[in-house]
Design a protein around this motif. Structure first.
Motif, short mmCIF file in Angstrom:
data_model
loop_
_atom_site.label_atom_id
_atom_site.label_comp_id
_atom_site.label_asym_id
_atom_site.label_seq_id
_atom_site.Cartn_x
_atom_site.Cartn_y
_atom_site.Cartn_z
N ALA A 141 0.81 -1.22 0.00
CA ALA A 141 0.00 0.00 0.00
C ALA A 141 0.85 1.26 0.00
N ALA A 142 1.93 1.26 0.76
CA ALA A 142 2.76 2.47 0.85
C ALA A 142 3.36 2.82 -0.51
N ALA A 143 3.90 1.81 -1.19
CA ALA A 143 4.49 2.05 -2.50
C ALA A 143 3.43 2.45 -3.53
N PHE A 144 2.27 1.79 -3.46
CA PHE A 144 1.20 2.11 -4.41
C PHE A 144 0.71 3.54 -4.22
N GLU A 145 0.58 3.96 -2.96
CA GLU A 145 0.10 5.31 -2.70
C GLU A 145 1.12 6.36 -3.13
N GLU A 146 2.39 6.05 -3.01
CA GLU A 146 3.41 6.97 -3.52
C GLU A 146 3.28 7.14 -5.03
N GLY A 147 2.96 6.04 -5.69
CA GLY A 147 2.74 6.12 -7.14
C GLY A 147 1.52 6.97 -7.47
N ASN A 197 -5.03 8.56 -21.51
CA ASN A 197 -4.86 8.06 -20.15
C ASN A 197 -3.57 8.60 -19.55
N ILE A 198 -3.37 8.34 -18.27
CA ILE A 198 -2.22 8.92 -17.56
C ILE A 198 -0.91 8.49 -18.19
N TRP A 199 -0.82 7.24 -18.66
CA TRP A 199 0.44 6.75 -19.22
C TRP A 199 0.76 7.47 -20.52
N GLU A 203 3.96 9.77 -21.27
CA GLU A 203 4.77 9.50 -22.45
C GLU A 203 5.02 10.77 -23.26
N LYS A 204 3.99 11.60 -23.41
CA LYS A 204 4.13 12.83 -24.18
C LYS A 204 5.13 13.79 -23.55
N GLU A 205 5.21 13.80 -22.22
CA GLU A 205 6.10 14.74 -21.55
C GLU A 205 7.47 14.15 -21.25
N LYS A 206 7.52 12.87 -20.85
CA LYS A 206 8.76 12.29 -20.39
C LYS A 206 9.32 11.20 -21.30
N GLY A 207 8.54 10.80 -22.29
CA GLY A 207 9.02 9.77 -23.21
C GLY A 207 8.46 8.41 -22.91
N ASN A 212 6.71 3.61 -19.66
CA ASN A 212 6.67 2.15 -19.52
C ASN A 212 7.23 1.69 -18.19
N GLN A 213 8.30 2.34 -17.73
CA GLN A 213 8.88 1.99 -16.43
C GLN A 213 7.89 2.25 -15.30
N MET A 214 7.23 3.38 -15.34
CA MET A 214 6.25 3.71 -14.31
C MET A 214 5.06 2.76 -14.35
N ARG A 215 4.63 2.41 -15.56
CA ARG A 215 3.51 1.47 -15.71
C ARG A 215 3.87 0.09 -15.18
N GLU A 216 5.09 -0.38 -15.47
CA GLU A 216 5.52 -1.70 -15.00
C GLU A 216 5.66 -1.73 -13.48
#
Length: 238
Positions: A141-147, A197-199, A203-207, A212-216
């Motif tokens: 939960a802690a890691a998910f909430e940080e995301g 969507n958020i991904w 992608e448009k701003e950060k590539g 993909n790293q954030m999504r994984e």
């Protein structure tokens, strides 16, 4: 209607969250097959009784649009746990409508509570008629909430506001979700509006690589996820 929820209470309320957001009460009601009209008529009778007795508590009744069976969710918002101590004379006076009129048409019920995360949620949408509710069970939960915080800060910068209300569940059975994302709409037509969507926004701003790293990373934290559309019954809400 708070007394209805007390009657439907299946287990003690536990695990007080530290976040100052309001408490969302949810009572999921599965109606017996063929009893939908009778159930709605019974809720209407309760509402009429409650208003006649000058009841002041409010609630919303939502019907699930997809899935098996006829399912409703009764929701209300409380400022804090102390609100559970508040007496509701109108609800007490109308309790018989629950036991004699509503419950005969109910197959099963499930009760849960969640804490709103106001710093991560959108502002209220006036005229909301439906909500898409995304529920997720996570392993950290802690890691998910940080995301969540990272993504909500990003979408706030890009669009000015988050798109959803976010809640953290408190207690519940082993299969209960950890978090709930509720996205409001005023009409079915509003759901046809196409938005990245958020991904895609990331992608448009950060590539693509960063997106993909954030999504994984997010996917590894999720054990189970599901989503439903709910339609508000104004005439049965207060």
């Amino acid at each position: 209607m708070k007394n209805v929820m007390y009657l439907l209470l299946l287990f003690p309320l536990m695990l007080v969250a530290q976040n100052p957001g309001k408490i969302l009460n949810m009572t999921e009601i599965t109606v017996k097959s063929g009893h939908n009209s009778q159930f709605k008529a019974a809720v209407k009778l309760y509402k009429e009784c409650y208003e006649k007795n000058n009841g002041t508590e409010g609630w919303n009744l939502w019907q699930r649009f997809q899935g098996e069976g006829t399912v409703y969710v009764l929701t209300s918002m409380l400022d804090n746990w102390a609100a559970f101590d508040k007496e509701d004379k109108a609800g007490d006076d109308c309790q018989s409508f629950v036991t004699t009129h509503i419950m005969p048409h109910v197959e099963k019920i499930s009760y849960s509570t969640a804490r709103n995360l106001p710093d991560l949620s959108r502002a209220p949408l006036e005229g909301t008629k439906m909500v898409v509710v995304y529920s997720v069970k996570v392993n950290n939960a802690a890691a998910f909430e940080e995301g969540i915080k990272e993504r909500q800060a990003f979408i706030r910068r890009v669009e000015g506001s988050p798109r959803s209300y976010i809640y953290r569940f408190m207690g519940g059975h082993p299969d209960s979700p950890s978090y709930l994302f509720s996205t409001p709409f005023k009409s079915f037509a509003d759901m046809d509006i196409q938005r990245d969507n958020i991904w895609k926004l990331i992608e448009k701003e950060k590539g693509l690589k960063v997106a993909n790293q954030m999504r994984e990373t997010n996917a590894k934290l999720i054990e189970k996820e599901w989503s439903y559309l709910y339609i508000l019954h104004d005439e049965l809400s207060k």
